[in-house]
Design a protein around this motif. Structure first.
Motif, PDB file in Angstrom:
ATOM      1  N   LEU A  56      69.135   2.271   8.643  1.00 26.98           N
ATOM      2  CA  LEU A  56      70.433   2.832   8.280  1.00 26.98           C
ATOM      3  C   LEU A  56      70.783   2.367   6.873  1.00 26.98           C
ATOM      4  O   LEU A  56      70.584   1.208   6.523  1.00 26.98           O
ATOM      5  N   ARG A  57      71.304   3.275   6.056  1.00 26.78           N
ATOM      6  CA  ARG A  57      71.667   2.940   4.677  1.00 26.78           C
ATOM      7  C   ARG A  57      73.012   3.559   4.322  1.00 26.78           C
ATOM      8  O   ARG A  57      73.433   4.551   4.919  1.00 26.78           O
ATOM      9  N   ASP A  58      73.678   2.977   3.315  1.00 23.25           N
ATOM     10  CA  ASP A  58      74.901   3.592   2.811  1.00 23.25           C
ATOM     11  C   ASP A  58      74.522   4.616   1.743  1.00 23.25           C
ATOM     12  O   ASP A  58      73.331   4.841   1.454  1.00 23.25           O
ATOM     13  N   LEU A  59      75.513   5.237   1.134  1.00 28.21           N
ATOM     14  CA  LEU A  59      75.250   6.300   0.163  1.00 28.21           C
ATOM     15  C   LEU A  59      74.575   5.791  -1.106  1.00 28.21           C
ATOM     16  O   LEU A  59      73.984   6.574  -1.860  1.00 28.21           O
ATOM     17  N   ASN A  60      74.652   4.487  -1.338  1.00 33.11           N
ATOM     18  CA  ASN A  60      74.001   3.900  -2.508  1.00 33.11           C
ATOM     19  C   ASN A  60      72.600   3.377  -2.193  1.00 33.11           C
ATOM     20  O   ASN A  60      71.944   2.772  -3.048  1.00 33.11           O
ATOM     21  N   GLY A  61      72.151   3.598  -0.954  1.00 31.39           N
ATOM     22  CA  GLY A  61      70.797   3.197  -0.586  1.00 31.39           C
ATOM     23  C   GLY A  61      70.652   1.794  -0.048  1.00 31.39           C
ATOM     24  O   GLY A  61      69.542   1.348   0.241  1.00 31.39           O
ATOM     25  N   HIS A  62      71.775   1.079   0.103  1.00 31.02           N
ATOM     26  CA  HIS A  62      71.709  -0.278   0.635  1.00 31.02           C
ATOM     27  C   HIS A  62      71.537  -0.248   2.155  1.00 31.02           C
ATOM     28  O   HIS A  62      72.232   0.508   2.843  1.00 31.02           O
ATOM     29  N   ILE A  63      70.635  -1.073   2.678  1.00 32.82           N
ATOM     30  CA  ILE A  63      70.411  -1.141   4.130  1.00 32.82           C
ATOM     31  C   ILE A  63      71.654  -1.687   4.827  1.00 32.82           C
ATOM     32  O   ILE A  63      72.245  -2.684   4.394  1.00 32.82           O
ATOM     33  N   THR A  64      72.047  -1.025   5.919  1.00 29.16           N
ATOM     34  CA  THR A  64      73.255  -1.438   6.652  1.00 29.16           C
ATOM     35  C   THR A  64      73.010  -1.651   8.148  1.00 29.16           C
ATOM     36  O   THR A  64      73.957  -1.883   8.895  1.00 29.16           O
ATOM     37  N   GLY A  80      84.607   0.983   2.487  1.00 30.23           N
ATOM     38  CA  GLY A  80      84.634   1.258   1.051  1.00 30.23           C
ATOM     39  C   GLY A  80      83.282   1.082   0.384  1.00 30.23           C
ATOM     40  O   GLY A  80      82.795   1.969  -0.325  1.00 30.23           O
ATOM     41  N   GLU A  81      82.640  -0.076   0.649  1.00 35.53           N
ATOM     42  CA  GLU A  81      81.368  -0.377  -0.015  1.00 35.53           C
ATOM     43  C   GLU A  81      80.152   0.214   0.703  1.00 35.53           C
ATOM     44  O   GLU A  81      79.170   0.592   0.063  1.00 35.53           O
ATOM     45  N   HIS A  82      80.223   0.287   2.049  1.00 42.84           N
ATOM     46  CA  HIS A  82      79.019   0.654   2.794  1.00 42.84           C
ATOM     47  C   HIS A  82      79.168   1.897   3.661  1.00 42.84           C
ATOM     48  O   HIS A  82      78.327   2.162   4.524  1.00 42.84           O
ATOM     49  N   ASP A  83      80.260   2.647   3.467  1.00 43.79           N
ATOM     50  CA  ASP A  83      80.403   3.984   4.068  1.00 43.79           C
ATOM     51  C   ASP A  83      80.415   3.994   5.592  1.00 43.79           C
ATOM     52  O   ASP A  83      79.948   4.947   6.224  1.00 43.79           O
TER      53      ASP A  83
END
Length: 328
Positions: free
Chosen positions: A47-55, A299-302
């Motif tokens: 799973l990732r946020d819109l910026n590509g960071h793994i969540t 906000g940061e991780h969608d």
């Protein structure tokens, strides 16, 4: 991975309700690794946020931990420190397995084999500094305590249980018994369908049933093989116990087998019996920081705001008191 002791332990089934009001130390690396491995898309991507960071890890920590809190179960996360030098070979083996899995994942993805791709993708999971940092930040915002271990997280978590500062360790690895945890919980899951598999293992009961001291249990572990030594080829847990019963110590058992250890047994005994742990830790459950949690997750991780607010309410309902003493 830990010692292969499944065949010699006799776990007792336990219900989630029996854990209400209890503090449990959680092997953070073990749990976060599972979140990263299991919380993935159908093709195996995390799973990732819109910026590509793994969540995936943030998802697991937030929603599963808030459910535990709602059930009045109080987790304290324990993070790994620097691994002992003797673990280097084990770590290198794990890295090689991940590299091979990465190769097979890409091959499966290229031919469109979604099932195989997801299987191999889960095996490529690894924890990095950013994942650990964001996990700790989330726990801070949630008001959930964590402890940074000096070396093995399992050693620290087990020590806290042995000091009666927590009721049990949550882990899948039997190393906790060698580290002296008086109780360990296996298969802690939140879905009702999996609650039947919840297990409690008592160190005292295990040692009594096996007719071993904890020191002898560590010797059996070295015969079988630990994260710090390979063990003796062909020796499983049951055979290892028979050897220790007959000869009393690891050294005498090895002599009878005409075998030697590639590392100093005393070094491994020291790791298990006298681990380098933090003594002045603080366990304090605090109120969640709602606005900061929403900023961080939504906000940061969608994250979905409605679902996040629901999880925050679970945290707020059970953390009205500000200190650990108020939970008793």
């Amino acid at each position: 991975m830990g010692v292969k002791f499944k065949d010699i332990t006799n776990p007792e089934p336990i219900e989630m309700k029996e854990l209400e009001g209890k503090i449990l130390t959680v092997d953070a690396s073990n749990v976060i690794y599972k979140f990263l491995s299991s919380m993935r898309q159908t093709d195996g991507t995390p799973l990732r946020d819109l910026n590509g960071h793994i969540t995936s890890h943030l998802n697991g920590i937030m929603f599963q931990t808030s459910t535990l809190i709602e059930k009045d179960i109080k987790p304290v996360y324990v993070f790994d420190g620097k691994a002992p030098d003797l673990k280097k070979e084990t770590q290198e083996e794990r890295i090689n397995i991940k590299k091979e899995s990465e190769k097979k994942y890409l091959e499966a993805k290229e031919v469109g084999d979604v099932v195989a791709a997801r299987k191999y993708a889960a095996r490529t999971t690894h924890l990095n500094k950013e994942i650990i940092k964001s996990s700790k930040k989330l726990l801070d915002l949630m008001g959930i305590p964590y402890v940074q271990a000096r070396t093995e997280g399992e050693a620290q978590a087990s020590y806290m249980v042995s000091q009666n500062d927590a009721w049990a360790v949550v882990s899948q690895d039997y190393d906790c018994l060698q580290f002296g945890a008086t109780r360990m919980i296996r298969n802690l899951k939140l879905s009702k369908s999996n609650s039947k598999n919840l297990e409690l293992i008592s160190l005292e009961k295990t040692l009594k049933e096996l007719n071993l001291t904890r020191e002898q249990l560590v010797d059996v572990a070295m015969l079988v093989g630990t994260d710090f030594n390979k063990g003796v080829y062909g020796i499983g847990a049951k055979k290892g116990i028979k050897l220790i019963h007959k000869y009393g110590t690891l050294e005498k058992a090895l002599e009878s087998l005409n075998e030697t250890m590639e590392v100093d047994a005393e070094l491994i005994r020291e790791i298990f019996l006298n681990p380098n742990v933090v003594h002045n830790y603080t366990i304090e459950f605090k109120r969640p920081k709602k606005s900061q949690l929403l900023d961080f997750l939504c906000g940061e991780h969608d994250f979905d705001e409605k679902r996040t607010i629901s999880a925050i309410k679970k945290l707020q309902a059970k953390t009205a008191q500000s200190s650990l003493e108020d939970w008793f």
